[in-house]
Design an enzyme around this catalytic site. Sequence first.
Site, PDB file in Angstrom:
ATOM      1  N   ASP A 193       0.831  -1.206   0.000  1.00 55.64           N
ATOM      2  CA  ASP A 193       0.000   0.000   0.000  1.00 55.64           C
ATOM      3  C   ASP A 193       0.867   1.257   0.000  1.00 55.64           C
ATOM      4  O   ASP A 193       1.996   1.241   0.482  1.00 55.64           O
ATOM      5  CB  ASP A 193      -0.906  -0.034   1.247  1.00 55.64           C
ATOM      6  CG  ASP A 193      -2.043   0.968   1.155  1.00 55.64           C
ATOM      7  OD1 ASP A 193      -2.407   1.367   0.025  1.00 55.64           O
ATOM      8  OD2 ASP A 193      -2.570   1.354   2.214  1.00 55.64           O
TER       9      ASP A 193
ATOM     10  N   HIS B  89       2.618   3.257  -8.820  1.00 57.46           N
ATOM     11  CA  HIS B  89       2.463   1.825  -9.124  1.00 57.46           C
ATOM     12  C   HIS B  89       3.696   1.326  -9.877  1.00 57.46           C
ATOM     13  O   HIS B  89       4.195   0.228  -9.623  1.00 57.46           O
ATOM     14  CB  HIS B  89       1.207   1.581  -9.967  1.00 57.46           C
ATOM     15  CG  HIS B  89      -0.075   1.981  -9.275  1.00 57.46           C
ATOM     16  ND1 HIS B  89      -0.299   1.733  -7.938  1.00 57.46           N
ATOM     17  CD2 HIS B  89      -1.197   2.602  -9.729  1.00 57.46           C
ATOM     18  CE1 HIS B  89      -1.496   2.197  -7.603  1.00 57.46           C
ATOM     19  NE2 HIS B  89      -2.055   2.735  -8.667  1.00 57.46           N
TER      20      HIS B  89
ATOM     21  N   SER C  32      -7.485  -5.461  -5.377  1.00 52.46           N
ATOM     22  CA  SER C  32      -8.547  -6.066  -4.572  1.00 52.46           C
ATOM     23  C   SER C  32      -9.879  -6.002  -5.310  1.00 52.46           C
ATOM     24  O   SER C  32     -10.044  -5.230  -6.256  1.00 52.46           O
ATOM     25  CB  SER C  32      -8.663  -5.341  -3.224  1.00 52.46           C
ATOM     26  OG  SER C  32      -9.326  -4.105  -3.390  1.00 52.46           O
TER      27      SER C  32
ATOM     28  N   GLU D 285     -12.294  -4.604  -4.286  1.00 51.39           N
ATOM     29  CA  GLU D 285     -12.843  -3.259  -4.040  1.00 51.39           C
ATOM     30  C   GLU D 285     -12.134  -2.197  -4.888  1.00 51.39           C
ATOM     31  O   GLU D 285     -12.614  -1.074  -4.996  1.00 51.39           O
ATOM     32  CB  GLU D 285     -12.696  -2.887  -2.552  1.00 51.39           C
ATOM     33  CG  GLU D 285     -13.661  -3.617  -1.625  1.00 51.39           C
ATOM     34  CD  GLU D 285     -13.377  -5.111  -1.515  1.00 51.39           C
ATOM     35  OE1 GLU D 285     -12.193  -5.488  -1.417  1.00 51.39           O
ATOM     36  OE2 GLU D 285     -14.339  -5.903  -1.546  1.00 51.39           O
TER      37      GLU D 285
ATOM     38  N   LEU E 267      10.491 -20.570  -4.120  1.00 50.24           N
ATOM     39  CA  LEU E 267       9.502 -19.723  -3.446  1.00 50.24           C
ATOM     40  C   LEU E 267       8.232 -19.680  -4.288  1.00 50.24           C
ATOM     41  O   LEU E 267       8.301 -19.559  -5.511  1.00 50.24           O
ATOM     42  CB  LEU E 267      10.072 -18.302  -3.288  1.00 50.24           C
ATOM     43  CG  LEU E 267       9.125 -17.253  -2.718  1.00 50.24           C
ATOM     44  CD1 LEU E 267       9.743 -16.570  -1.508  1.00 50.24           C
ATOM     45  CD2 LEU E 267       8.763 -16.177  -3.736  1.00 50.24           C
TER      46      LEU E 267
HETATM   47  C1  IPE Z   1      -5.409  -2.719  -0.318  1.00 51.48           C
HETATM   48  O1  IPE Z   1      -5.095  -1.371  -0.403  1.00 51.48           O
HETATM   49  C2  IPE Z   1      -5.351  -3.352  -1.674  1.00 51.48           C
HETATM   50  C3  IPE Z   1      -4.029  -3.461  -2.313  1.00 51.48           C
HETATM   51  C4  IPE Z   1      -2.894  -3.084  -1.801  1.00 51.48           C
HETATM   52  C5  IPE Z   1      -4.032  -4.077  -3.611  1.00 51.48           C
HETATM   53  P1  IPE Z   1      -6.197  -0.238  -0.568  1.00 51.48           P
HETATM   54  O2  IPE Z   1      -5.461   1.037  -0.684  1.00 51.48           O
HETATM   55  O3  IPE Z   1      -7.134  -0.581  -1.672  1.00 51.48           O
HETATM   56  O4  IPE Z   1      -7.008  -0.327   0.807  1.00 51.48           O
HETATM   57  P2  IPE Z   1      -7.852   0.781   1.581  1.00 51.48           P
HETATM   58  O5  IPE Z   1      -8.832   1.347   0.601  1.00 51.48           O
HETATM   59  O6  IPE Z   1      -6.899   1.803   2.069  1.00 51.48           O
HETATM   60  O7  IPE Z   1      -8.493   0.041   2.708  1.00 51.48           O
HETATM   61  C1  IPE Z   2      -1.557   0.249  -3.410  1.00 50.64           C
HETATM   62  O1  IPE Z   2      -1.295   1.593  -3.404  1.00 50.64           O
HETATM   63  C2  IPE Z   2      -1.730  -0.317  -4.794  1.00 50.64           C
HETATM   64  C3  IPE Z   2      -3.121  -0.694  -5.141  1.00 50.64           C
HETATM   65  C4  IPE Z   2      -4.147  -0.662  -4.350  1.00 50.64           C
HETATM   66  C5  IPE Z   2      -3.326  -1.156  -6.509  1.00 50.64           C
HETATM   67  P1  IPE Z   2      -2.463   2.650  -3.409  1.00 50.64           P
HETATM   68  O2  IPE Z   2      -2.827   2.959  -4.825  1.00 50.64           O
HETATM   69  O3  IPE Z   2      -3.606   2.192  -2.557  1.00 50.64           O
HETATM   70  O4  IPE Z   2      -1.784   3.918  -2.775  1.00 50.64           O
HETATM   71  P2  IPE Z   2      -2.414   4.914  -1.690  1.00 50.64           P
HETATM   72  O5  IPE Z   2      -2.877   4.073  -0.543  1.00 50.64           O
HETATM   73  O6  IPE Z   2      -3.552   5.611  -2.358  1.00 50.64           O
HETATM   74  O7  IPE Z   2      -1.289   5.813  -1.328  1.00 50.64           O
HETATM   75 MG    MG Z   3      -4.059   2.397  -0.598  1.00 50.18          MG
END
Ligand code: IPE
Ligand code: IPE
Ligand code: MG
Length: 271
Positions: free
Chosen positions: A44, A61, A89, A91, A155
Amino acid sequence: MKLTPYERAPKDPYASLCGPGQWSKNPPVLPSSEIPQHIAIVMDGNGRWANERGLVRTEGHKAGEYALMDTIAGAIDIGVRYLSVYTFSTENWKRSPAEIRFIMSYASDVLERRTPQLNEWGVRVRWSGRHPRLWKSVVKALQKAERETQQNTTLDLVMCVNYGGRAEIADTARRIAQGVAEGRLRPEGVNERTFARHLYLPDIPDVDLMIRSSGEQRVSNYLLWQLAYAELMFVPTPWPAFDREELWDCVLEYAGRDRRFGAAVDQVTLR
Ligand code: IPE
Ligand code: IPE
Ligand code: MG
């Protein structure tokens, strides 16, 4: 001046990097019983990392690719057997069409470019997630990587793409219900073991250590069944700045934790 992990310079995501055993430092030496067999990572903080540099979220990303490869190399070095990474995810479809488009194309691109290197490192790629809605090109790239690396045993890298913990639990319940309807399973015989056998990847053991980068302290629908007794670690580092040394620090902290699985350890003997 020592830079904090948060300030580390962005790395070229396409750069070739040090493979396992090629880092300037050695991993900490620990007894194998203190090494987590299965680590699950919530990668994240890509968006925030990019925005803080005046860049668009998708640049975060991209930078995350290098962090992922470095972390895989570090996991191999320290003797981890299973590494799950939360990539997209169920979501995340709530995000803008442009960001979703980028993530989908980039996922296929990374799989295509990195599979030869993963193969060299002995990594077996696995996909965990739901089929419906996921771009066909991504499904194809995941299946190709799975095919090309299936003989590897160093792994297992579980790519959680279009993954949701509740979706997996619901899909598992549906498979069991089908088994009952077809007379293969008896309702009275369904228990935790039956359930575990019907998960997406039944041979992958429960998670020992879950790490979430970028400071958020939540599970966000990740591996809900498999996390039952996992140690949880939340690090402030945003994912693009995470690397193998930080992974090793997490493993060191894990080794110092006392896992009890519900049992009691008496300091004073009961009479
Ligand atoms: C969780 O991160 C999903 C991934 C890292 C792929 P999100 O950024 O989507 O989660 P929330 O929205 O902060 O809970
Ligand atoms: C995690 O990073 C990657 C995915 C969820 C695909 P985020 O895109 O959620 O980055 P933040 O949390 O908005 O900084
Ligand atoms: Mg995030």
